[in-house]
Write an enzyme that holds these catalytic residues in place. Structure first.
Site, short mmCIF file in Angstrom:
data_model
loop_
_atom_site.label_atom_id
_atom_site.label_comp_id
_atom_site.label_asym_id
_atom_site.label_seq_id
_atom_site.Cartn_x
_atom_site.Cartn_y
_atom_site.Cartn_z
N SER A 165 8.36 36.09 30.60
CA SER A 165 9.33 36.25 29.53
C SER A 165 10.62 36.86 30.05
O SER A 165 10.62 37.49 31.13
CB SER A 165 8.73 37.14 28.44
OG SER A 165 9.31 36.85 27.20
N GLU A 214 8.30 26.37 24.57
CA GLU A 214 7.98 27.30 23.49
C GLU A 214 8.88 28.53 23.48
O GLU A 214 8.41 29.65 23.70
CB GLU A 214 6.53 27.77 23.63
CG GLU A 214 5.52 26.68 23.69
CD GLU A 214 4.12 27.17 24.05
OE1 GLU A 214 3.16 26.53 23.60
OE2 GLU A 214 3.99 28.17 24.76
N PRO A 215 10.17 28.36 23.23
CA PRO A 215 11.04 29.54 23.21
C PRO A 215 10.77 30.43 21.99
O PRO A 215 10.57 29.92 20.89
CB PRO A 215 12.44 28.93 23.12
CG PRO A 215 12.23 27.63 22.41
CD PRO A 215 10.89 27.13 22.86
N CYS A 225 7.16 62.16 16.95
CA CYS A 225 6.75 63.32 17.74
C CYS A 225 6.29 62.89 19.11
O CYS A 225 5.10 62.86 19.41
CB CYS A 225 5.63 64.06 17.01
SG CYS A 225 6.29 64.90 15.60
N GLU A 226 7.24 62.52 19.93
CA GLU A 226 6.96 61.90 21.23
C GLU A 226 8.28 61.91 21.99
O GLU A 226 9.27 61.36 21.51
CB GLU A 226 6.51 60.46 20.95
CG GLU A 226 6.15 59.63 22.12
CD GLU A 226 4.68 59.78 22.48
OE1 GLU A 226 4.41 59.82 23.68
OE2 GLU A 226 3.84 59.87 21.57
N GLY A 263 9.80 31.80 27.46
CA GLY A 263 10.23 32.82 28.40
C GLY A 263 11.71 32.81 28.73
O GLY A 263 12.17 33.58 29.57
N TYR A 322 8.64 48.61 28.02
CA TYR A 322 9.15 47.81 29.14
C TYR A 322 10.42 48.38 29.76
O TYR A 322 11.08 47.67 30.51
CB TYR A 322 9.55 46.40 28.64
CG TYR A 322 8.54 45.61 27.87
CD1 TYR A 322 7.27 45.38 28.37
CD2 TYR A 322 8.87 45.04 26.64
CE1 TYR A 322 6.34 44.62 27.66
CE2 TYR A 322 7.96 44.27 25.93
CZ TYR A 322 6.70 44.07 26.45
OH TYR A 322 5.81 43.30 25.76
N ARG A 341 11.92 34.43 22.05
CA ARG A 341 13.06 35.34 22.15
C ARG A 341 14.40 34.60 22.11
O ARG A 341 15.35 35.05 21.46
CB ARG A 341 12.94 36.12 23.46
CG ARG A 341 13.98 37.21 23.66
CD ARG A 341 13.98 37.68 25.13
NE ARG A 341 12.64 37.85 25.64
CZ ARG A 341 11.95 38.98 25.57
NH1 ARG A 341 12.50 40.05 25.06
NH2 ARG A 341 10.73 39.05 26.06
N ARG A 392 9.96 48.50 22.53
CA ARG A 392 10.25 47.83 23.80
C ARG A 392 10.86 48.76 24.85
O ARG A 392 10.64 48.59 26.04
CB ARG A 392 11.14 46.60 23.57
CG ARG A 392 10.43 45.49 22.79
CD ARG A 392 11.22 44.19 22.79
NE ARG A 392 11.37 43.63 24.11
CZ ARG A 392 12.46 43.69 24.86
NH1 ARG A 392 13.56 44.28 24.38
NH2 ARG A 392 12.49 43.19 26.05
C1 LIG Z 1 5.02 34.79 24.31
C2 LIG Z 1 4.85 33.35 24.52
C3 LIG Z 1 5.93 32.48 24.33
C4 LIG Z 1 7.32 32.94 23.96
O1 LIG Z 1 7.88 33.75 24.93
P1 LIG Z 1 9.45 34.12 24.83
O2 LIG Z 1 9.66 34.99 26.00
O3 LIG Z 1 9.63 34.83 23.55
O4 LIG Z 1 10.19 32.84 24.89
C5 LIG Z 1 5.71 31.13 24.50
N1 LIG Z 1 4.49 30.66 24.85
C6 LIG Z 1 3.43 31.47 25.04
C7 LIG Z 1 2.13 30.89 25.42
C8 LIG Z 1 3.57 32.84 24.89
O5 LIG Z 1 2.52 33.63 25.10
#
Ligand SMILES: *Cc1c(COP(=O)(O)O)cnc(C)c1O
Length: 448
Positions: free
Chosen positions: A219, A299-300, A374-375, A257, A347, A302, A343
């Site tokens: 990602s 599969e976008p 509280c952290e 990703g 990360y 983000r 995040r």
């Molecule tokens: C998390 C994920 C995505 C999306 O990732 P992004 O970084 O948000 O684009 C797509 N496919 C699979 C299998 C994932 O686990």
């Protein structure tokens, strides 16, 4: 250096602007008026931004040469309204739990355009998916293949599946969000032979129909090199499958990703360039081994919603802390924190933040935006420059919070989750209402 006045268009939502009072506006509405109406903290999504990204992905990827399905990765942020927008734009939806599947179905997403992945889908989740006719289930282990095969057989259906493979690709990104190297929980490795074993098992199951292969290399990826290696290896595997089992897969899904800019230094490749690079590798590799060009899928998550939203917080306290003899850091405490944005803690994510409710001519000083939990690790923006005159009651806007913030939120310290609204052309609507104290107390049978 982060500029607290200018709104860098590559970081802020497409319609973000400042009005004559210096207030940040989105979709023509000032954050001040939105907070008056919906309270603080508040997630504000720019509908136009989301729709525009969906269109960009479709036009860049789904070309006559390489027909490509675009699945929106629902885990980035899912509500019925957002799912409807994306389906209207021509996207499909990818889910990884029964809960995400339920939201997509209740949004009216056609089951055949849903893809269901995940490394440990439960039996009830698989049963539901098969029952409603989910178009693609991505199998992630041998155990799951047997499980799914039995479920489909009992229901008398043939379920279309993809096999999730690990390609041994190290995407250049943070360890916790890099998912295609070998030593991890997702997928079946090509190198060890596990992927071929899984494919053989799928092919032997009459209730399963193998459509293709699926990978996801990580990602927040900024360049095409990881995808190029991934595309190369996945076509190679498809060719091996054809030779070994005399079976030709017709779909290759290279996952999501694609990265976005959170800070000025971030420089992700343009969607058109990424699409072209992936298309070229797939076409070249297929031509090289004389493999019939399969349908491609991406599969976008983000990249569609991440930059579309901001989080608005109200400042409660400002505390100058003497860090060294030379350095004073302003600790700006806001009314949310790690419960609505984990995040930074998880990360080391970096964000751009700006004063959102007024103008100022004050000097920018070293600042840290922290939450109310509280952290001591409850940090929203670790290092930034903000006006020296920030005061309680001012509103801050954090950019780039559309993905993986609200979905990863918690009720730590019994904080109700913020509302999520969207704006477009001077109008706002609720995507998810703010939680109430009653929502939080409803789970405890001992509450009087
Ligand atoms: C998390 C994920 C995505 C999306 O990732 P992004 O970084 O948000 O684009 C797509 N496919 C699979 C299998 C994932 O686990």
């Amino acid at each position: 250096m982060v500029d607290s006045i200018e709104l860098d268009p590559k970081i802020w939502p497409d319609t973000a602007d400042r009005n004559s009072r210096g207030e940040i506006t989105i979709g023509g509405l000032s954050v001040t008026s939105l907070v008056e109406e919906y309270g603080s903290p508040l997630f504000i999504f720019d509908e136009a931004h989301i729709r525009e990204r969906a269109r960009q992905y479709l036009s860049a990827y789904n070309t006559a040469d390489v027909p490509t399905d675009i699945y929106y990765a629902g885990k980035a942020f899912l509500s019925t309204t957002v799912a409807k927008w994306l389906v209207e734009e021509g996207l499909r939806i990818d889910v990884c739990t029964g809960g995400e599947l339920e939201v997509a179905l209740r949004a009216g997403v056609k089951p055949e355009s849903i893809l269901f992945h995940g490394n440990n889908k439960s039996v009830p989740e698989l049963e539901k998916a098969v029952e409603v006719g989910v178009g693609r289930i991505v199998v992630d282990s041998l155990v799951e293949i047997s499980r799914l095969s039995q479920i489909a057989a009992v229901k008398g259906v043939t379920q279309q599946v993809l096999v999730r493979v690990t390609l041994g690709v190290e995407a250049h990104t943070h360890e916790a969000i890099s998912t295609a190297h070998e030593d991890q929980k997702f997928g079946l490795s090509i190198a060890s032979g596990a992927a071929l074993d899984a494919i053989e098992l799928v092919l032997s199951q009459p209730s399963l129909s193998l459509l293709g292969l699926h990978s996801h290399i990580g990602s927040q990826i900024f360049d095409a090199s990881g995808f190029e290696i991934a595309a190369h290896r996945i076509v190679e595997l498809a060719d091996t499958v054809r030779k070994k089992f005399d079976f030709t897969v017709t779909e290759l899904n290279v996952g999501g990703g694609m990265g976005i800019a959170y800070i000025p230094e971030d420089d992700p490749i343009q969607v058109g360039h990424m699409a072209k690079a992936i298309h070229e590798i797939i076409s070249t590799e297929c031509a090289r081994v004389h493999f019939p060009l399969p349908k491609l899928a991406v599969e976008p998550g983000r990249a569609i919603v991440g930059g579309a939203a901001i989080t608005v917080y109200e400042i409660g306290t400002v505390k100058p802390v003497l860090v060294t003899d030379e350095l004073v850091r302003h600790y700006i405490s806001v009314d949310g924190g790690m419960s609505d944005n984990i995040r930074t803690a998880l990360y080391d994510a970096q964000y751009t933040v700006a004063l959102a409710s007024r103008q100022t001519a004050a000097l920018a000083v070293t600042s840290r935006v922290v939450g109310k939990h509280c952290e001591s690790g409850d940090i929203v923006v670790r290092d930034t420059l903000l006006p020296a005159d920030l005061a309680p009651g001012d509103l801050l806007a954090v950019a780039g919070t559309g993905a993986y913030c609200r979905p990863m939120s918690s009720n730590y310290n019994f904080l109700p989750r913020p509302a999520v609204v969207s704006v477009k052309d001077g109008k706002s609507q609720v995507l998810l209402r703010r939680e109430t104290m009653d929502d939080l107390l409803a789970l405890d049978p001992g509450i009087k």
